[in-house]
Design a protein around this motif. Structure first.
Motif: not given
Length: 565
Positions: A488-517
């Motif tokens: 969980g810490a890895a998910v939170l840390g990666l989600a808050s530090h990475a620079d995702p591709p613009a407009g990537d739906p997997l990152w929109t509104d924290g989608l992948w982060q919510r699903a993973a947590l």
């Protein structure tokens, strides 16, 4: 995937060719045919060697390309996504040579580097028929004689034992745990009557692999073939395993992605008058599997970056990665297989036999480089340090390096690996801050629940007493919960530090982060409700990657299957 790893991995993918082309050297069809025939994939290994994967097993200081472990992780993942047998057969050379990198430099260090760079298979002789993972009980004996040692005994159930030129052998030179040494045995230098290759062991998975053994009868090995100081063989093996266990994450990631791609493809087909993906059960199954896969990726990526950033904690990282990824990937494959039903077992229809093969092949990953219980027990040994240092300040810069895929990695100092950590886990100590950083975001409530669970676990660990030889089940359960908090810490840390591709739906509104947590909390026994439409959004985002010829990754890259889509 990172800015640094994408170009070499995409180039590697192109050179290996599109695996859907049946006539290609490294095609799905070729791998299935070899599996049926139980024939070793020599031609494919030659192709992988030609693309230089073996160079990434050798540190740059010895002429290799091993500079950043995340690059090796993604290269191994690329091979494993096509075929686990090939990946396992090839990567075992890293296990065979890694003992030289964590030991003081000698002439043997350079000899192993040259052999690996030249593409020779190098195996690791740890296990024995009577003792399995109990390395301390090793009975292969090295009798000291003038100028060296005479080896006697058997190493068994060894990957590449027969086809390898060289084997790093854990041998007994004295009594007890301190009575072991690692000797590098080059079969081309042995008298033929002093050794013999044991028969291939037939296996349910990785049927094409060379799983066999080596028997010694007074085989002479010179003194300079010893790695490290006298009687430090067990330490050498255990330190090397910390690195190989972390890289085993690439094997599970590749297999998991292969299973997910196959199932997504089948789900888009029409059966019995309707598209399978229109079934709510299909969407739920694929969303859960996709979220599990992304959890695994976060754990493996942060783990490999941690080898560089917080190398003194590799003992914790390796155990977390090696426990979580094989076990969660096996469950993911099983869940997808249950939804596919009979299609998962068909050899000549739907998935072309690939699903049942990868399911068989992946089950063996649990046993490589230390099984599930071994890794949980390693974490139990870390409980005192983790509990004692829960409030110890962590190195903020080191944490950022571990979590930010865009940051350059410092050189890894191979000989800095420790058998146990002194200060617990930086990532777990940072969990309160990572959870606080998610406050006010869609993932905030999930992060808060994870932190509550982690605090309850730490309270339990504060009262932990060393269990002795027999570890109670509840202590193993605590270790399992610890791995999930780390994830969980890895998910939170990666989600808050990475620079995702613009407009990537997997990152929109924290989608992948919510699903993973959500999946991590469910595994911790705290299932959460999911917002309406979240499963559909996640599956849609993964399907977009599939259709666009990208990896099913948090930070995607182009894959060879993308050509012609």
């Amino acid at each position: 995937m990172t800015v640094a790893t994408a170009p070499p991995v995409e180039a590697f993918e192109r050179e290996l060719g599109d695996p859907r082309e049946a006539t290609g050297v490294f095609s799905y069809a070729r791998c299935n045919a070899l599996d049926k025939a139980e024939a070793f994939p020599d031609e494919i290994i030659e192709l992988v060697n030609a693309q230089g994967l073996q160079r990434h097993y050798v540190p740059e200081e010895f002429g290799g390309a091993l500079g950043e472990f995340p690059v090796v992780l993604d290269l191994v993942r690329a091979v494993a996504r096509r075929d686990l047998t090939v990946a396992i057969a090839h990567t075992k050379t890293f296990l065979g040579v890694v003992g030289a990198w964590v030991s003081p430099n000698t002439s043997m260090t350079h000899t192993l580097a040259r052999q690996a760079l030249d593409g020779f298979a190098i195996s690791s002789g740890m296990t024995e028929r009577a003792h399995g993972s109990d390395l301390v009980a090793s009975e292969v004996r090295a009798k000291e004689v003038r100028g060296g040692f005479e080896l006697s005994g058997e190493k068994w159930l060894i990957n590449n034992a027969t086809r390898s030129r060289t084997m790093s052998v854990l041998a007994r030179t004295g009594e007890g745990p301190r009575g072991l040494d690692v000797l590098v045995v080059d079969k081309t230098t042995l008298r033929p009557e002093t050794y013999r290759c044991l028969p291939k062991v037939r296996t349910h998975g990785i049927r094409s692999a060379d799983i066999s053994g080596l028997a010694f009868d007074g085989a002479f090995v010179p003194t300079e073939a010893r790695l490290g100081r006298p009687h430090t063989g067990l330490e050498t093996m255990l330190k090397g395993l910390q690195l190989t266990r972390t890289l085993c994450g690439g094997l599970s990631l590749g297999a998991g992605e292969h299973a997910l791609r196959l199932t997504l493809d089948v789900a888009e087909r029409r059966r019995y008058g309707r598209v399978l993906l229109d079934q709510p059960e299909a969407v739920r199954t694929l969303a859960d599997a996709g979220a599990d896969h992304l959890v695994n990726e976060a754990v493996a990526l942060v783990g490999c970056r941690g080898i560089h950033a917080i190398s003194e904690e590799t003992s914790v990282v390796a155990a977390v990665v090696k426990y979580l990824l094989p076990s969660r990937t096996d469950r993911m494959i099983a869940d997808l297989g249950r939804w596919l039903g009979v299609r998962s077992q068909l050899v000549d229809a739907d998935t072309d036999g690939r699903f049942q093969k990868l399911a068989r092949d992946h089950r063996v990953i649990h046993f490589f480089d230390g099984n599930t219980l071994v890794n949980l027990n390693m974490l139990v040994n870390e409980f005192p340090a983790i509990a004692r240092h829960v409030a110890t300040p962590y190195d903020d810069e080191a944490l950022r390096i571990a979590l930010d895929p865009g940051r350059p990695l410092p050189p890894f100092k191979m000989r800095s690996v420790r058998l146990v950590t002194r200060t617990g886990s930086t990532l777990l100590r940072a969990l309160p801050d990572l959870a606080a950083g998610a406050a006010g975001t869609p993932a905030g409530p999930l992060a808060a629940r994870l932190l509550d669970h982690h605090r309850r676990l730490l309270a339990e660990l504060a009262d932990h007493q060393p269990p002795g030889v027999k570890v109670p089940r509840h202590v193993f359960a605590q270790a399992e919960r610890l791995t999930l908090c780390w994830a969980g810490a890895a998910v939170l840390g990666l989600a808050s530090h990475a620079d995702p591709p613009a407009g990537d739906p997997l990152w929109t509104d924290g989608l992948w982060q919510r699903a993973a947590l959500g999946r991590i909390l469910a595994a911790l026994g705290e299932p959460t409700g999911r917002p309406a439409g979240q499963d559909h959004e996640l599956v849609h985002a993964l399907r977009d990657r599939l259709r666009n010829g990208q990896s099913l990754s948090v930070l995607p890259h182009r894959v060879a299957e993308g050509v012609g889509r």
